[in-house]
Design an enzyme around this catalytic site. Structure first.
Site, short mmCIF file in Angstrom:
data_model
loop_
_atom_site.label_atom_id
_atom_site.label_comp_id
_atom_site.label_asym_id
_atom_site.label_seq_id
_atom_site.Cartn_x
_atom_site.Cartn_y
_atom_site.Cartn_z
N THR A 165 -8.35 6.73 -1.78
CA THR A 165 -9.72 6.21 -1.88
C THR A 165 -10.71 7.32 -1.57
O THR A 165 -11.84 7.29 -2.04
CB THR A 165 -9.93 5.03 -0.90
OG1 THR A 165 -9.34 5.36 0.36
CG2 THR A 165 -9.29 3.77 -1.43
N LYS A 220 -7.80 13.98 4.73
CA LYS A 220 -6.96 12.79 4.68
C LYS A 220 -5.92 12.93 5.79
O LYS A 220 -5.81 13.99 6.40
CB LYS A 220 -6.26 12.68 3.33
CG LYS A 220 -5.55 14.00 2.92
CD LYS A 220 -4.94 13.96 1.53
CE LYS A 220 -5.92 14.12 0.40
NZ LYS A 220 -6.15 12.90 -0.34
N ARG A 221 -5.14 11.87 6.06
CA ARG A 221 -4.08 12.01 7.06
C ARG A 221 -3.12 13.12 6.67
O ARG A 221 -2.93 13.40 5.48
CB ARG A 221 -3.33 10.68 7.21
CG ARG A 221 -4.08 9.68 8.03
CD ARG A 221 -4.38 10.19 9.43
NE ARG A 221 -3.17 10.23 10.22
CZ ARG A 221 -2.78 9.27 11.05
NH1 ARG A 221 -3.55 8.20 11.24
NH2 ARG A 221 -1.66 9.37 11.72
N LYS A 239 -14.48 8.61 -3.30
CA LYS A 239 -15.71 8.95 -2.57
C LYS A 239 -16.22 10.32 -2.98
O LYS A 239 -17.42 10.52 -3.22
CB LYS A 239 -15.46 8.91 -1.05
CG LYS A 239 -15.13 7.51 -0.54
CD LYS A 239 -14.53 7.52 0.87
CE LYS A 239 -13.83 6.19 1.14
NZ LYS A 239 -12.88 6.25 2.26
N HIS A 265 0.80 -1.24 0.00
CA HIS A 265 0.00 0.00 0.00
C HIS A 265 0.82 1.28 0.00
O HIS A 265 0.26 2.36 0.14
CB HIS A 265 -0.93 0.05 1.21
CG HIS A 265 -1.99 -1.00 1.20
ND1 HIS A 265 -3.25 -0.78 0.69
CD2 HIS A 265 -1.96 -2.28 1.62
CE1 HIS A 265 -3.97 -1.88 0.83
NE2 HIS A 265 -3.21 -2.81 1.39
N LYS A 284 1.35 14.42 0.95
CA LYS A 284 -0.02 14.73 0.52
C LYS A 284 -0.21 16.23 0.27
O LYS A 284 -1.20 16.67 -0.28
CB LYS A 284 -1.03 14.23 1.55
CG LYS A 284 -1.06 12.70 1.67
CD LYS A 284 -2.03 12.24 2.74
CE LYS A 284 -1.94 10.76 3.08
NZ LYS A 284 -2.61 9.89 2.10
C1 26W Z 1 4.22 0.83 10.05
C2 26W Z 1 3.61 2.15 9.85
C3 26W Z 1 2.64 2.14 8.72
C4 26W Z 1 1.28 2.17 8.97
C5 26W Z 1 0.38 2.15 7.93
C6 26W Z 1 3.09 2.08 7.42
C7 26W Z 1 2.21 2.07 6.39
C8 26W Z 1 0.86 2.11 6.63
C9 26W Z 1 -0.15 2.06 5.51
C10 26W Z 1 0.29 1.10 4.45
C11 26W Z 1 -0.36 3.43 4.94
C12 26W Z 1 -1.63 3.50 4.14
O1 26W Z 1 -2.71 3.58 4.70
N1 26W Z 1 -1.51 3.52 2.82
C13 26W Z 1 -2.63 3.91 1.99
O2 26W Z 1 -3.34 2.76 1.55
C14 26W Z 1 -4.51 3.13 0.83
C15 26W Z 1 -5.28 1.87 0.52
O3 26W Z 1 -4.62 1.12 -0.44
C16 26W Z 1 -4.15 3.90 -0.41
O4 26W Z 1 -5.32 4.32 -1.06
C17 26W Z 1 -3.31 5.13 -0.05
O5 26W Z 1 -2.85 5.76 -1.22
C18 26W Z 1 -2.13 4.71 0.82
O6 26W Z 1 -1.45 5.85 1.29
#
Ligand code: 26W
Length: 815
Positions: A654, A546-547, A658, A358, A552
């Site tokens: 995503t 968004k975060r 929406k 992701h 971003k």
């Molecule tokens: C370990 C810390 C950590 C926590 C969460 C690293 C990475 C993440 C996630 C992978 C970050 C995340 O939420 N990625 C998002 O995933 C969405 C669903 O596929 C995408 O639409 C977003 O672009 C992407 O940033």
């Protein structure tokens, strides 16, 4: 086919009885909390009747089952969503009206499970909705975090984090299953035992933690199918240590229990930034081990020890690398507990697992210190070593002598366990979440693996459930669509294209505009109630939600507003279409710069508000505590969707989908799913600006942000305002860090690594154009309608169908 839906009279009757029986009161004197309990119980009974009707079918049909493992499931509130899935929302609404219940107050009684950070967690929730609607047997597995993502307050412009004790008043939507608890083992050492010529491995002196499942039913739309979201809670195996307790060491006895239960205490608030925290590793193994042990046990109950067919009956999906320890855990169970040899176990494991990546942000890729893994999960560490040895042997024949390359691909190298390499090398399929993201995985992140097995790598574009994100959250638009094209789109979202012919229909446009207007009024009400701010529904609602992350580029949005403000201040004759800029974003508590950007947005908000002319044209609002329920009110009210990531960095997005589905027009870069949104909606129905991913790649060696500072007076001025006291008179140095990062870089890195200043002029031009276009009402409405009409391919039903065809091969249950 489906079970009878409750009528209005039955719903009312049930609510009245529950109020009487449980609280001894009537509707008129019930508290909001009591009303919620009574109504939620009624809905829950309707849900569980469906569960009963479909229960056992999967086993009877000996159907393959998916375990979707994810450290996060951001499901949002359940009650209203369940009314929608029961296809009984109108009856509930009617009953509530007749009983005189205030629906907004009612829904707000339900605590929102905040078991996720952002995109990854919300995607998992949309996937469960679609899996169930498509009648595919699946179970979501995650951790029952006692505290979800922090609640955000804004105090004096700064983010303040408050604990989210969402289970405090109980959870109506979970069913405890202590009968299905499993043991997860940590620590100890591995003993090798010889027995009749065979070698066995036994973990000694370990500590045990109980994983107790709590299941939340997930409904499908208009079906009896119910899948479960299984949330694992950590419990001490001995309620309290009786020996210590009897010796009078009460505190110590309690302490030990606390130490076990801390594993499921709190969700890590980081999103896209990995830290090697021991407790996080323990959480990940806890989730992985409990879920795999359950999957194996459940398989054995139906099929016996027929391990060869395990991959034909069980698919396990790891949602990013967080549950990746499930891979060596399955090896462990098959070898140590079921007596298979390495080769058999490895073959089964490889055919069982698939992995979705992701993010390509380097700082998000998980690498655990080898020593930590060895200490916490010694047997798993041994298995990882053997996996790594065998992998490196193969790599050596593919890439003889190329040590650096092999080190880069290894599971264990330079003292670290590399989770992505584990997941790629031991999954049968690896996928990215948009087409451009999959290309980047193939060409760059996992290129060495791709060259060896190109067919392993897929791109499956994300999707969202139109049940929650259109039917539930935008009832006005939903009935307008029904009126125009009938209601078949509710089951098959691709039929939204049937509204294309209405894009230029004046009557339809008027109704579409009226719905948007009503949604804007509703949002205004909510913001007034939540944080006391007033916004004007007659302005453009321009939203970035968004975060908070540098990639971003909320900062680019903020700087562009500051530049617009400067123009207004300088030129008394300047006018523009009035706009409300709405921001919603949580920053990771340890991410200093992200938190400073929140403060900056609030400072700009105040600056604008103080100016008599500027405040008539623009208003900046930072919405506190962006979460699923706020998104449900916000997205239907948006005119403009801000998708500004540096090209190549946002895997998919995503939120962008929406907003599009709800008729907002996107302004964005050629990144993630924005590219596919442009292809679906048409180039004329989106605002694209800035560098593309290739140009960003090339820019790393040539880009100098200082050149833009020197040649662009408007940008230069906005940057100076960061440090000259304009924004924060009481502390002119407040935003120095941002200024410095944009112009000089930090920690030896390049200046402005996310190309904020580079893309700013092109962004500002696109924004100007958008403002002018908004005034051309019919044209704008036609383009907004085209966005809704072409959004059907972003339904998660489409995404899940692709996963199933290409990866899981689950049969549709016959119900
Ligand atoms: C370990 C810390 C950590 C926590 C969460 C690293 C990475 C993440 C996630 C992978 C970050 C995340 O939420 N990625 C998002 O995933 C969405 C669903 O596929 C995408 O639409 C977003 O672009 C992407 O940033």
């Amino acid at each position: 086919m489906t079970i009878e839906r409750m009528s209005v009279a039955e719903i009312k009757q049930s609510i009245i009885e529950k109020l009487e029986g449980n609280f001894g009161c009537e509707v008129s004197d019930a508290t909001q909390g009591q009303l919620y309990q009574a109504i939620a119980t009624t809905v829950r009974e309707e849900v569980l009747r469906r569960r009963t009707a479909s229960r056992g079918e999967r086993k009877r049909q000996r159907a393959k089952k998916l375990y979707y493992l994810s450290a996060e499931f951001l499901v949002g509130r359940a009650m209203h969503n369940n009314m929608v899935s029961l296809v009984n929302e109108p009856n509930y609404m009617q009953a509530l009206s007749e009983l005189g219940v205030d629906k907004r107050l009612l829904f707000e009684q339900e605590p929102e499970p905040g078991l996720g950070n952002g995109g990854l967690g919300r995607l998992a929730a949309c996937f469960l909705d679609s899996l169930t609607t498509l009648e595919l047997p699946a179970m979501g597995c995650t951790i029952r975090y006692e505290y979800g993502l922090f609640k955000q307050k804004i105090v004096d412009g700064f983010q303040v984090e408050m604990p989210d004790n969402w289970l405090e008043h109980g959870n109506m939507w979970e069913i405890a299953r202590p009968d299905q608890a499993v043991e997860v083992r940590f620590g100890g050492y591995v003993e090798e035992v010889q027995d009749s010529g065979k070698m066995y491995f036994r973990l000694q002196n370990y500590s045990t933690i109980l994983a107790v499942p709590y299941d939340m039913p997930v409904l499908g739309y208009d079906t009896n199918m119910v899948n479960m979201l299984r949330t694992w809670a950590a419990k001490s195996p001995k309620d309290i240590d009786m020996q210590s307790f009897n010796r009078g060491q009460y505190a110590r006895a309690m302490e030990e229990r606390e130490l076990c239960e801390i594993i499921s205490k709190v969700l890590y608030p980081g999103d896209n930034h990995y830290q090697g925290k021991e407790l996080r590793l323990k959480q990940q193994y806890f989730l992985s081990s409990a879920s795999v042990q359950y999957a194996v046990r459940d398989f054995e109950k139906t099929y016996g020890p027929n391990w060869k067919i395990f991959p034909d009956k069980v698919a396990i999906h790891v949602n990013d690398t967080h549950p990746g320890m499930a891979i060596p855990e399955l090896m462990r169970v098959l070898i140590d507990e079921k007596g298979l040899n390495w080769e058999e176990a490895e073959d089964i494991t490889r055919r069982t697992f698939a992995y979705t990546n992701h993010t390509v942000m380097a700082e998000a890729l998980e690498k655990w210190p080898e020593d930590m893994v060895r200490l916490q999960i010694p047997r798993i560490y041994m298995i990882l070593q053997e996996m790594n040895r065998r992998l490196c042997e193969k790599l050596w024949s593919a890439y003889p002598g190329q040590w650096e390359r092999i080190g880069h691909m290894a599971i264990i190298a330079y003292g670290q366990v590399h989770m992505a390499n584990l997941c790629v090398s031991y999954s049968h399929t690896v996928n990215g979440v948009s087409q451009i993201h999959a290309d980047i995985l193939r060409k760059s992140t996992f290129n060495d693996f791709y060259l060896m097995r190109p067919n392993k790598f897929l791109g499956i574009t994300n999707g969202i459930t139109h049940r929650r994100w259109l039917i539930q959250s935008n009832p006005g638009l939903s009935s307008l669509i029904d009126e125009a094209i009938g209601d078949a789109w509710r089951k098959d979202c691709s039929l939204l294209t049937d509204i294309k012919p209405f894009a230029n229909d004046a009557a339809f446009q008027q109704k579409f505009a009226a719905v948007k207007r009503a949604n804007k009024e509703y949002l205004a009400e909510i913001l007034k109630a939540r944080q006391g701010v007033e916004i004007n529904p007659d302005t453009i609602f321009d939203v970035q939600a968004k975060r908070l992350h540098e990639y971003k580029r909320q900062l680019m949005n903020a700087l562009s507003i500051l530049m617009l403000y400067n123009r207004i201040v300088d030129d008394p004759s300047f006018t523009c279409e009035p706009r409300t800029y709405l921001f919603g974003a949580k920053a990771a508590p340890g991410y200093y710069r992200a938190k400073l950007i929140i403060k900056l947005i609030n400072a700009i908000s105040q600056l604008v508000a103080k100016h008599p002319r500027a405040s008539k044209m623009i208003k900046v609002v930072f919405m506190e505590n962006y979460c699923v329920s706020l998104a449900e009110a916000l997205i239907p009210a948006a005119d403009v969707s801000e998708q500004l990531s540096t090209a190549g960095k946002e895997a998919s997005g995503t939120g962008n989908m929406k907003f599009m589905m709800n008729g907002a027009i996107t302004i964005g870069t050629l990144d993630g799913a924005n590219i596919e949104i442009m292809q679906a909606a048409g180039r004329e129905n989106i605002y694209i600006f800035g560098l593309n991913a290739e140009e960003v790649e090339q820019g790393y060696s040539t880009y100098r942000s200082s050149e833009i500072y020197e040649t662009n007076p408007a940008i230069r001025r906005a940057l100076e305002q960061l440090i000259d006291g304009t924004l924060c008179p009481e502390n002119p140095r407040m935003f120095q860090d941002i200024y410095h990062a944009l112009l000089f870089g930090d920690g030896g890195g390049m200046a402005d690594p996310y190309f904020v200043l580079k893309d700013l002029p092109s962004y500002a031009r696109a924004q100007k154009q958008l403002g002018e276009d908004y005034a051309k009402r019919e044209q704008w409405l036609s383009r907004a309608i085209m966005n809704t009409a072409t959004s059907g391919i972003f339904a998660s039903d489409r995404t899940i169908s692709e996963y199933n065809e290409l990866i899981w091969h689950l049969p549709k249950l016959k119900l």
